[in-house]
Motif scaffolding. Structure first.
Motif, mmCIF file in Angstrom:
data_model
loop_
_atom_site.group_PDB
_atom_site.id
_atom_site.type_symbol
_atom_site.label_atom_id
_atom_site.label_comp_id
_atom_site.label_asym_id
_atom_site.label_seq_id
_atom_site.Cartn_x
_atom_site.Cartn_y
_atom_site.Cartn_z
ATOM 1 N N UNK A 21 3.976 -1.213 5.769
ATOM 2 C CA UNK A 21 2.819 0.347 6.082
ATOM 3 C C UNK A 21 3.168 0.666 7.863
ATOM 4 N N UNK A 22 3.965 0.200 8.396
ATOM 5 C CA UNK A 22 3.699 0.522 9.602
ATOM 6 C C UNK A 22 5.354 0.122 10.166
ATOM 7 N N UNK A 23 5.987 -0.338 10.396
ATOM 8 C CA UNK A 23 7.043 -1.072 10.918
ATOM 9 C C UNK A 23 8.503 -0.711 10.602
ATOM 10 N N UNK A 307 8.091 6.404 2.843
ATOM 11 C CA UNK A 307 7.253 4.862 2.879
ATOM 12 C C UNK A 307 6.401 5.015 3.139
ATOM 13 N N UNK A 308 5.492 5.980 4.179
ATOM 14 C CA UNK A 308 3.894 4.850 4.427
ATOM 15 C C UNK A 308 3.071 5.800 3.448
ATOM 16 N N UNK A 309 3.086 7.306 3.484
ATOM 17 C CA UNK A 309 2.065 7.505 2.211
ATOM 18 C C UNK A 309 2.653 6.648 0.842
ATOM 19 N N UNK A 310 3.518 6.112 0.432
ATOM 20 C CA UNK A 310 3.896 5.579 -0.462
ATOM 21 C C UNK A 310 3.234 4.066 -0.886
ATOM 22 N N UNK A 311 3.637 3.274 0.630
ATOM 23 C CA UNK A 311 2.817 1.868 0.594
ATOM 24 C C UNK A 311 1.579 1.978 1.060
ATOM 25 N N UNK A 312 0.879 2.795 1.649
ATOM 26 C CA UNK A 312 -0.237 2.914 0.736
ATOM 27 C C UNK A 312 -1.329 3.504 -0.668
ATOM 28 N N UNK A 313 0.020 4.301 -1.371
ATOM 29 C CA UNK A 313 -0.302 3.885 -2.696
ATOM 30 C C UNK A 313 0.112 3.013 -3.523
ATOM 31 N N UNK A 314 1.140 2.168 -3.375
ATOM 32 C CA UNK A 314 1.813 1.216 -3.921
ATOM 33 C C UNK A 314 0.170 0.398 -3.478
ATOM 34 N N UNK A 315 -0.162 0.070 -2.184
ATOM 35 C CA UNK A 315 -1.110 -1.164 -2.427
ATOM 36 C C UNK A 315 -2.492 -1.135 -3.241
#
Ligand code: KG4
Ligand code: ZN
Length: 333
Positions: A21-23, A307-315
């Protein structure tokens, strides 16, 4: 979690690979500025055609730079809207195809939420609640984020977006496209107090913005004063920029006071503007508020933020079906 982000809502074709989510492992942005410059603005048909031509090479290059294969991806996040429908469709089709081939989880991201997530990619991530000023070529709005992934729109432009005003004024002054960087460059040599352009005051005192008045005022000024020499052009650019910044900062500070929120996010293409960054920074510093401003390359359109917003939603367990479709007027709040 390794997430591939894909962004094609307007005139940038972009892909990025993000872990945890950050790297950021890679982020590629193919700009179409040169294609649209002769027209002084984005031509939708040219934009979608160009996305079609470059999206596969852009995704390829991103994966290569990130040193990951399609099979390594834990998720694919794509901008679903808002934006130009033909442009959005290119990104959505590619994301769905890749997700289908490798059975990779897919999620649709709101472009404006993406802009807000740019602030999560660097430094300390914003803590809720915070107030986000999203200023881009297509949008100018204030969002109150009381909790993760939930937004309340408390103000928006009633006519032009701030970036649109920069682009139109730039065209009027013969400075080219995109207008924001061109105005910012020439404004450095101008006097921001040379011309008193009007600021829009909403009669209801609300948190909405308006930029059509100042655009008209610049147009009338240019028509009245006839052909401007370079020094006068710089004065007009500097005065316009100072007025636009004043309007944005004033409304944002007022909204923060009204809602008692002392943490702010400034993002979107116009947030690359130094005068705006410095003005809001100084207002926040004076009040002891915290301001998050992404670095310039993350303010303008990119896929790292998607990708960052998507990461949180996927998680959070969100999944989009393969019937996911582009939504040109997708709302965030
Ligand atoms: O976020 P963005 O890249 O695309 C949209 O989602 O619209 O924003 C593009 C807008 C354009 O209107 C451009 O002129 C403006 O952001 N912009 C700037 C600057 N850099 C880009 N405006 C003012 N100052 C800048 N330095
Ligand atoms: Zn944008």
């Amino acid at each position: 979690m390794i997430v591939l982000g894909i962004e094609s809502s307007c005139d940038e074709t972009a892909a990025a690979v993000l872990t945890d989510g950050r790297r950021l492992l890679a982020s590629v942005v193919a700009s179409q500025d040169a294609i649209h410059a002769p027209y002084g603005g984005v031509v939708p048909e040219l934009a979608s055609r160009r996305h079609l031509e470059v999206i596969a090479p852009v995704v390829d290059q991103t994966l290569r730079e990130a040193k990951v294969g399609l099979a390594d991806l834990d998720g694919i996040a794509v901008t679903q809207g808002p934006g130009l429908v033909g442009s959005l469709l290119v990104g959505c089709s590619v994301a769905k195809s890749l997700a289908w081939v490798h059975r990779t989880p897919l999620v649709g991201v709101n472009h404006l939420e993406g802009h807000i997530y740019a602030a999560f990619l660097e430094g300390d991530p914003p803590i809720h609640p915070f107030l986000a000023l999203v200023v881009s070529g297509g949008h100018t709005a204030l969002y109150l984020a009381r909790e993760p992934r939930r937004y309340e729109r408390i103000g928006q432009t009633r006519d032009d977006a701030a970036g649109e005003a920069f682009d139109k004024v730039s065209k009027l002054l013969g400075l080219g496209y995109p207008g924001g960087p061109a105005i910012e460059r020439i404004a450095r040599t101008g006097d921001p107090r040379a011309i008193a352009f009007p600021t829009a005051n909403m009669s209801d005192g609300g948190s909405d913005f308006s930029f059509s008045g100042i655009k008209t005022a610049v147009s009338l000024h240019v028509r009245r004063e006839g052909p401007l020499d370079p020094a006068r052009v710089a004065d007009v650019a500097a005065s316009f920029q100072a007025t636009a910044v004043k309007m944005l900062v004033r409304k944002t500070v007022k909204a923060a006071l009204r809602f008692g929120v002392h943490r702010l996010v400034l993002t979107g293409g116009v947030a690359a503007n130094t005068a705006l960054r410095e003005s809001l920074e100084s207002e926040c510093r004076e009040r002891g508020w915290v301001l998050h401003v992404p670095s310039r390359r993350l303010c303008t359109d990119n896929a790292a933020m998607i990708a960052a917003a998507g990461h949180d939603r996927l998680e959070a367990g969100e999944r989009a079906p393969l019937s996911l479709n582009a939504v040109p007027d997708l709302a965030l709040a």
